[in-house]
Design a protein around this motif. Sequence first.
Motif: not given
Length: 464
Positions: A150-177
């Motif tokens: 469901s997170w793939q369908q309605t993504p919330v509670a995340y931020e996008i970070v870039v490490d070594y040129g690689i984008r990834r989503a990181v949780i900002t609020d576990f229960w909201a996710m």
Amino acid sequence: MNWDVETLSRIQFAFTIMFHYIFPPFSIGLGLLLVIYESLFLITKKKIYEKITRFWIKIFAANFSVGVASGIVMEFEFGTNWSTYSRFVGDIFGSPLAAEGIFAFFLESGFLAILLFGWNRVKPGMHLFSTIMVAVGSILSGFWIVVANSWQQTPVAYEIVVDYGIRRAVITDFWAMVFNPSAMVRFTHVIFGAWIQGAFLVMSVSAYYLIKKKHVEFAKKSFAIALGLAAVSSLAQPFLGHEHAKIVNDWQPAKLAAFEGLYETQTNAPLYLFGWTDPETRKTSGIAIPGMLSFLVHGDFDGEVKGLEEFPEEDWPAVNGVFQSYHLMVALGMLFIGVTLLSLFLLWKRQLFTPKWSWLIKLYIPAVALPVMANQLGWVSAERGRQPWIVQGLLRTSEGVSKSISAPEVMISLTLFVLVYILLFFVWLYVLDREIKHGPEHLSSDVEAGYHKKSERMDVIKPN
């Protein structure tokens, strides 16, 4: 069709996950029915419910084992075929998938040992508790998987970070996710669908016995209770689907437009019962109820529903395929409601098991395939309707595929999976066929003893 890495990887994952998803709904549905049957045995002390429980435990175990074996593959596919996607969602998916393994799978598989081998070895209350834990574990497993999807369908509670040129989503609020906007309604929709599938399996086998005039009392009681579960679950699905549609309208309007073949944004938007849509001409034909889609989404026949023309064409899903799978799923759901309500009425009138209605009982034997089809179509609609996004609005499917594999390598693994899974499927059918043909009577010696009495082994080790 372009047989590139992306296409072959999608086909491979679709094949493996659709094969796997034959089994979890059976486990979830049978798990609840086992709790009901065993509870009735403890309450009424009637041997028939013990016989019913013990028989369906065998079927549950056979189904559970194949489900586990077929599900392991998908975790490796994330790394081999979808490594870019895995890096992007790894921080999000890691926690719910870990929770599924620790709190759900271990719970289910651990108490399954007591469920299978604890008869005559533990107290009746403990055995019932184990049955409940197995049922809860199967439902929790579904919960965490649906949360991740469901997170793939309605993504919330995340931020996008870039490490070594690689984008990834990181949780900002576990229960909201966890409780993302679509998670709970999709979870309940999935679970009720699983209960329907499990109930239809019980009714199919029971109908077979009734037609063969074998194990008649066993079959009637198994059938009646499963029928009640199927009817209640079927009636709940339109309401859950309605709530889900409102969320889809808010978060994935292009998917909702594809569901109904709606190309132009309009008020008084129609709801199609069935039809055909052509994205080339941008026309949909069929039988529709004017304004019903607007009413279902907004509670107002004049509510505005966005059409596909609001979005770039490269962001459209495969419109006609999504349209057809969605409407066939809905049609099957309506069929389940009609058939189960008719059967409940005949059961109440004490006519269901009479020769006059034997044709209806016969229909239940092959009807077990229909809930399997409906559940598969539901996921096909949800996943194809999200395309071209693998994570809605954040990552395209074409961007998620692994960069280090080739099309021939995927084709080889796909061919091997098909061969192995065909073999596994026939093994599963063989085991079910053997157990069903043997029937509950081969348990009669154990049933006469009853698990509320002490076994001879326990008498031997009893201290003087």
